[in-house]
Structure formats: structure tokens, C-alpha cells
Design a protein around this motif. Sequence first.
Motif, PDB file in Angstrom:
ATOM      1  N   ALA A  77       0.810  -1.214   0.000  1.00 30.35           N
ATOM      2  CA  ALA A  77       0.000   0.000   0.000  1.00 30.35           C
ATOM      3  C   ALA A  77       0.841   1.261   0.000  1.00 30.35           C
ATOM      4  O   ALA A  77       0.539   2.221  -0.714  1.00 30.35           O
ATOM      5  CB  ALA A  77      -0.936   0.002   1.209  1.00 30.35           C
ATOM      6  N   SER A  78       1.897   1.317   0.812  1.00 35.49           N
ATOM      7  CA  SER A  78       2.674   2.546   0.948  1.00 35.49           C
ATOM      8  C   SER A  78       3.968   2.234   1.676  1.00 35.49           C
ATOM      9  O   SER A  78       4.223   1.092   2.081  1.00 35.49           O
ATOM     10  CB  SER A  78       1.878   3.598   1.741  1.00 35.49           C
ATOM     11  OG  SER A  78       1.590   3.120   3.058  1.00 35.49           O
ATOM     12  N   THR A  79       4.813   3.253   1.843  1.00 35.48           N
ATOM     13  CA  THR A  79       6.017   3.141   2.655  1.00 35.48           C
ATOM     14  C   THR A  79       6.108   4.347   3.577  1.00 35.48           C
ATOM     15  O   THR A  79       5.599   5.428   3.270  1.00 35.48           O
ATOM     16  CB  THR A  79       7.291   3.073   1.792  1.00 35.48           C
ATOM     17  OG1 THR A  79       7.375   4.251   0.975  1.00 35.48           O
ATOM     18  CG2 THR A  79       7.296   1.851   0.898  1.00 35.48           C
ATOM     19  N   LEU A  80       6.750   4.145   4.710  1.00 36.59           N
ATOM     20  CA  LEU A  80       7.048   5.217   5.654  1.00 36.59           C
ATOM     21  C   LEU A  80       8.556   5.380   5.717  1.00 36.59           C
ATOM     22  O   LEU A  80       9.296   4.397   5.792  1.00 36.59           O
ATOM     23  CB  LEU A  80       6.519   4.877   7.056  1.00 36.59           C
ATOM     24  CG  LEU A  80       5.020   4.583   7.174  1.00 36.59           C
ATOM     25  CD1 LEU A  80       4.694   4.133   8.593  1.00 36.59           C
ATOM     26  CD2 LEU A  80       4.200   5.791   6.792  1.00 36.59           C
ATOM     27  N   THR A  81       9.028   6.620   5.689  1.00 35.00           N
ATOM     28  CA  THR A  81      10.466   6.874   5.739  1.00 35.00           C
ATOM     29  C   THR A  81      10.760   7.961   6.758  1.00 35.00           C
ATOM     30  O   THR A  81       9.917   8.795   7.079  1.00 35.00           O
ATOM     31  CB  THR A  81      11.013   7.320   4.368  1.00 35.00           C
ATOM     32  OG1 THR A  81      10.334   8.522   3.962  1.00 35.00           O
ATOM     33  CG2 THR A  81      10.804   6.241   3.318  1.00 35.00           C
ATOM     34  N   ASP A  82      11.986   7.938   7.281  1.00 37.65           N
ATOM     35  CA  ASP A  82      12.452   8.952   8.215  1.00 37.65           C
ATOM     36  C   ASP A  82      13.911   9.224   7.911  1.00 37.65           C
ATOM     37  O   ASP A  82      14.715   8.286   7.813  1.00 37.65           O
ATOM     38  CB  ASP A  82      12.279   8.492   9.664  1.00 37.65           C
ATOM     39  CG  ASP A  82      12.707   9.545  10.660  1.00 37.65           C
ATOM     40  OD1 ASP A  82      12.502  10.740  10.374  1.00 37.65           O
ATOM     41  OD2 ASP A  82      13.250   9.185  11.709  1.00 37.65           O
ATOM     42  N   SER A  83      14.285  10.487   7.753  1.00 40.77           N
ATOM     43  CA  SER A  83      15.640  10.850   7.385  1.00 40.77           C
ATOM     44  C   SER A  83      16.649  10.304   8.401  1.00 40.77           C
ATOM     45  O   SER A  83      16.522  10.529   9.600  1.00 40.77           O
ATOM     46  CB  SER A  83      15.771  12.378   7.308  1.00 40.77           C
ATOM     47  OG  SER A  83      17.097  12.753   7.011  1.00 40.77           O
ATOM     48  N   GLY A  84      17.630   9.569   7.888  1.00 41.22           N
ATOM     49  CA  GLY A  84      18.673   9.015   8.745  1.00 41.22           C
ATOM     50  C   GLY A  84      18.245   7.797   9.522  1.00 41.22           C
ATOM     51  O   GLY A  84      19.016   7.262  10.316  1.00 41.22           O
ATOM     52  N   GLY A  85      17.032   7.326   9.304  1.00 40.39           N
ATOM     53  CA  GLY A  85      16.503   6.243  10.109  1.00 40.39           C
ATOM     54  C   GLY A  85      16.955   4.868   9.641  1.00 40.39           C
ATOM     55  O   GLY A  85      17.206   4.640   8.462  1.00 40.39           O
ATOM     56  N   ILE A  86      17.060   3.953  10.591  1.00 44.70           N
ATOM     57  CA  ILE A  86      17.274   2.545  10.310  1.00 44.70           C
ATOM     58  C   ILE A  86      16.215   1.788  11.108  1.00 44.70           C
ATOM     59  O   ILE A  86      16.405   1.468  12.282  1.00 44.70           O
ATOM     60  CB  ILE A  86      18.683   2.077  10.708  1.00 44.70           C
ATOM     61  CG1 ILE A  86      19.755   2.882   9.969  1.00 44.70           C
ATOM     62  CG2 ILE A  86      18.852   0.581  10.405  1.00 44.70           C
ATOM     63  CD1 ILE A  86      21.174   2.537  10.369  1.00 44.70           C
ATOM     64  N   PRO A  87      15.038   1.536  10.520  1.00 48.39           N
ATOM     65  CA  PRO A  87      13.977   0.865  11.262  1.00 48.39           C
ATOM     66  C   PRO A  87      14.330  -0.594  11.513  1.00 48.39           C
ATOM     67  O   PRO A  87      14.734  -1.314  10.607  1.00 48.39           O
ATOM     68  CB  PRO A  87      12.764   1.010  10.335  1.00 48.39           C
ATOM     69  CG  PRO A  87      13.351   1.109   8.966  1.00 48.39           C
ATOM     70  CD  PRO A  87      14.649   1.839   9.140  1.00 48.39           C
ATOM     71  N   GLU A  88      14.162  -1.020  12.745  1.00 55.70           N
ATOM     72  CA  GLU A  88      14.418  -2.422  13.090  1.00 55.70           C
ATOM     73  C   GLU A  88      13.153  -3.024  13.682  1.00 55.70           C
ATOM     74  O   GLU A  88      12.252  -3.407  12.967  1.00 55.70           O
ATOM     75  CB  GLU A  88      15.645  -2.511  13.997  1.00 55.70           C
ATOM     76  CG  GLU A  88      16.902  -1.971  13.324  1.00 55.70           C
ATOM     77  CD  GLU A  88      18.101  -2.870  13.434  1.00 55.70           C
ATOM     78  OE1 GLU A  88      17.959  -4.025  13.854  1.00 55.70           O
ATOM     79  OE2 GLU A  88      19.209  -2.420  13.084  1.00 55.70           O
ATOM     80  N   GLY A  89      13.030  -3.115  15.006  1.00 55.77           N
ATOM     81  CA  GLY A  89      11.838  -3.698  15.591  1.00 55.77           C
ATOM     82  C   GLY A  89      10.610  -2.829  15.396  1.00 55.77           C
ATOM     83  O   GLY A  89      10.686  -1.595  15.384  1.00 55.77           O
ATOM     84  N   LEU A  90       9.443  -3.468  15.245  1.00 58.09           N
ATOM     85  CA  LEU A  90       8.172  -2.787  15.048  1.00 58.09           C
ATOM     86  C   LEU A  90       7.143  -3.369  16.001  1.00 58.09           C
ATOM     87  O   LEU A  90       7.205  -4.545  16.372  1.00 58.09           O
ATOM     88  CB  LEU A  90       7.676  -2.963  13.614  1.00 58.09           C
ATOM     89  CG  LEU A  90       8.627  -2.583  12.477  1.00 58.09           C
ATOM     90  CD1 LEU A  90       8.003  -2.974  11.131  1.00 58.09           C
ATOM     91  CD2 LEU A  90       8.956  -1.105  12.502  1.00 58.09           C
ATOM     92  N   ALA A  91       6.150  -2.553  16.381  1.00 57.56           N
ATOM     93  CA  ALA A  91       5.043  -3.028  17.211  1.00 57.56           C
ATOM     94  C   ALA A  91       3.856  -2.105  17.013  1.00 57.56           C
ATOM     95  O   ALA A  91       4.004  -0.944  16.604  1.00 57.56           O
ATOM     96  CB  ALA A  91       5.445  -3.067  18.688  1.00 57.56           C
ATOM     97  N   THR A  92       2.660  -2.602  17.303  1.00 49.27           N
ATOM     98  CA  THR A  92       1.456  -1.780  17.264  1.00 49.27           C
ATOM     99  C   THR A  92       0.783  -1.806  18.631  1.00 49.27           C
ATOM    100  O   THR A  92       0.948  -2.752  19.407  1.00 49.27           O
ATOM    101  CB  THR A  92       0.452  -2.277  16.209  1.00 49.27           C
ATOM    102  OG1 THR A  92       0.115  -3.633  16.474  1.00 49.27           O
ATOM    103  CG2 THR A  92       1.042  -2.158  14.807  1.00 49.27           C
ATOM    104  N   ASP A  93      -0.015  -0.758  18.907  1.00 44.15           N
ATOM    105  CA  ASP A  93      -0.787  -0.738  20.140  1.00 44.15           C
ATOM    106  C   ASP A  93      -2.235  -1.125  19.858  1.00 44.15           C
ATOM    107  O   ASP A  93      -2.597  -1.475  18.730  1.00 44.15           O
ATOM    108  CB  ASP A  93      -0.676   0.620  20.847  1.00 44.15           C
ATOM    109  CG  ASP A  93      -1.262   1.777  20.047  1.00 44.15           C
ATOM    110  OD1 ASP A  93      -2.061   1.544  19.111  1.00 44.15           O
ATOM    111  OD2 ASP A  93      -0.926   2.937  20.365  1.00 44.15           O
ATOM    112  N   SER A  94      -3.084  -1.055  20.873  1.00 43.30           N
ATOM    113  CA  SER A  94      -4.456  -1.549  20.745  1.00 43.30           C
ATOM    114  C   SER A  94      -5.304  -0.719  19.796  1.00 43.30           C
ATOM    115  O   SER A  94      -6.351  -1.184  19.325  1.00 43.30           O
ATOM    116  CB  SER A  94      -5.119  -1.586  22.124  1.00 43.30           C
ATOM    117  OG  SER A  94      -5.135  -0.288  22.715  1.00 43.30           O
TER     118      SER A  94
END
Length: 299
Positions: A77-94
Motif C-alpha cells: 500500500a505505501s512506505t514510511l520513511t524517516d531521514s537518517g533512520g534505520i527501522p528495526e523492531g516494530l510493534a502496534t498498540d491496541s
Amino acid sequence: ATPTFTVTSTPTITPTPNIVAPIGAWIAPNGVHNTGGIAVNSAGTTVYLSYNFQASTNFDSNIQVWTSPDGINYSAASTLTDSGGIPEGLATDSTGNLYVADAGNNYIEKYNPSGGFIQNFGFYNPYGTAFPGYLYAPTGVALDSAGNVYVGENGSTYTIQTFLSSAGSQYAWGLGCCDPSVGVNSAGTTLYAVLGGPIVNVYTPSGSYLTQWLTGTGNFKGVAVAPAGSPYPGNVYASDSANERIIEFDPLGNLVNQWGGPGSALGEFTTAAGIAVDGAGNIYVADFGSGRVQKFAPF
């Protein structure tokens, strides 16, 4: 054209899991470093994947967002980016907000379910020791049902931190080793960490060591906990990239199931990495060696 992926058959695997859906390819060619971070919303309709692409002349990081109206057919569907970021672990809340352990920027990012940025929290830690609120290369993140956030750090600190939803970071303690992935039960009473090797370490959220669960051999890359309201609440799932399998424990640490094996068929893995569980207890495994995610029904 936007790729879509649909299950057409259910294979037979020993032990036999119920393959609900392979979500699809999400790996890039020509040199990939991918942590396999994965998260899913409670409904199982949105899956997030951390992606880090390293080529000889460039580095590309983003979070891939896959959506499905029915939990079977997923589309990019899409992508999320952040300058200088290295995304590793992910989680969602309720409520479906996404939390990202950003090892490049040394903080946790929070996005709403539509992908809008909400906030980041945590400060760069230059001290080389655990210090509440200060992060160095966070690699794991998990949330309980009250919205408390638990963060595993790499860097030189190798710590876990507890950010209480009402009071910021209150606890930080050292682990002694490497690239921690973390999970927590819905009640927020028990925290699980894997650091590689065949061990699940068990703590209270304030850092008191409780026990460890051993499986003989293995290399655990990810850990996730089935939420309250699912068929097996509190069961703990660990992805083992050495044996290419998923290990399932009950809340007391008893081994109750395992499945997988090396290979590219459905139900097999070539690098079992991140793992997540939705509100119905479905299990999602980022198998980035095969360029896909597989979704399993609880059993």
C-alpha cells in the motif's frame, strides 16, 4: 503494477500448521541487510515490515505497509520513511498506532494507523551504560494493553527499557549481549527477550530476572506473545533462524509446538526472522531469505 498475493492451496507440513496466507515478496536484489522487523494491527488487515537495503553506492531504509480487506489478499500500500533512520523492531498498540525502533536515530517513532507521524521519544545515549530514557541503537519494541512501551537496545549498552505510558522511562537494565528482540504479555506482567542463541529470557517489566527457557540449539531472532482474547493468550512464539522453525511455548515455558524447516515451500523458511501475532492469534513470520511473510492460523 502493484503486486498482490493470494493463497490458492494449503500444504501439508509436519507438524501441520494451518497456512493462512503468504503475504508476498518484500526483499530487494543486489545486497540486502534486512532485520525482518514485523508488526500487525489487531484486526490483521495491516502488516508493517522494516526494510534496510545496502548496496555498494547507496543505503535505503523504509517501512513497507501491506494491507488486506479480508486478511487473505495483501497488497503493498505505501512506505514510511524517516531521514537518517534505520527501522528495526516494530510493534502496534491496541488502537493500531505503529511504534518503530529506529537504530539510526536512537529513538522510538510513533505513527497513527494512516501513517501520520505522531511523535518520537528517547534520547541518544553516549554513556555506554543503561540510563533511563536514553537509547543507543534500539532494535526491539513491544507494547502491553495499557500502552506501556518496552525497548531493547543494541549499541554498547545492550539494555531493555520500560517506558510507562503515564511517566516516561522508569526502568533500564543491562542484558550483556546482542540485538535484543522483546515481547510482553497483554497484562504487562512478564517480559521476554531473545538475544540470539536458543534461549528466551524472562523478566518482570521492572527488570527483575525470572527465568530462561532453553531449546537445546537454535538462534532466536524474534519473539512475540499472543494477546488476551486470542485462542492461546500468553503463549510465546520465537523464530529460530538456525533451524528455520517457529517455537511455541505456553506461559509457563512448556514447549507446546514447533513447525517449519529449511526450504522455500509454504511452511518452510530460509531466514526466519521477525514474528508478530494479531488479535485473533494468527502468527506472521518475516522470512526474508525467501523474500516473503507467511501467516499461520493459531493451532
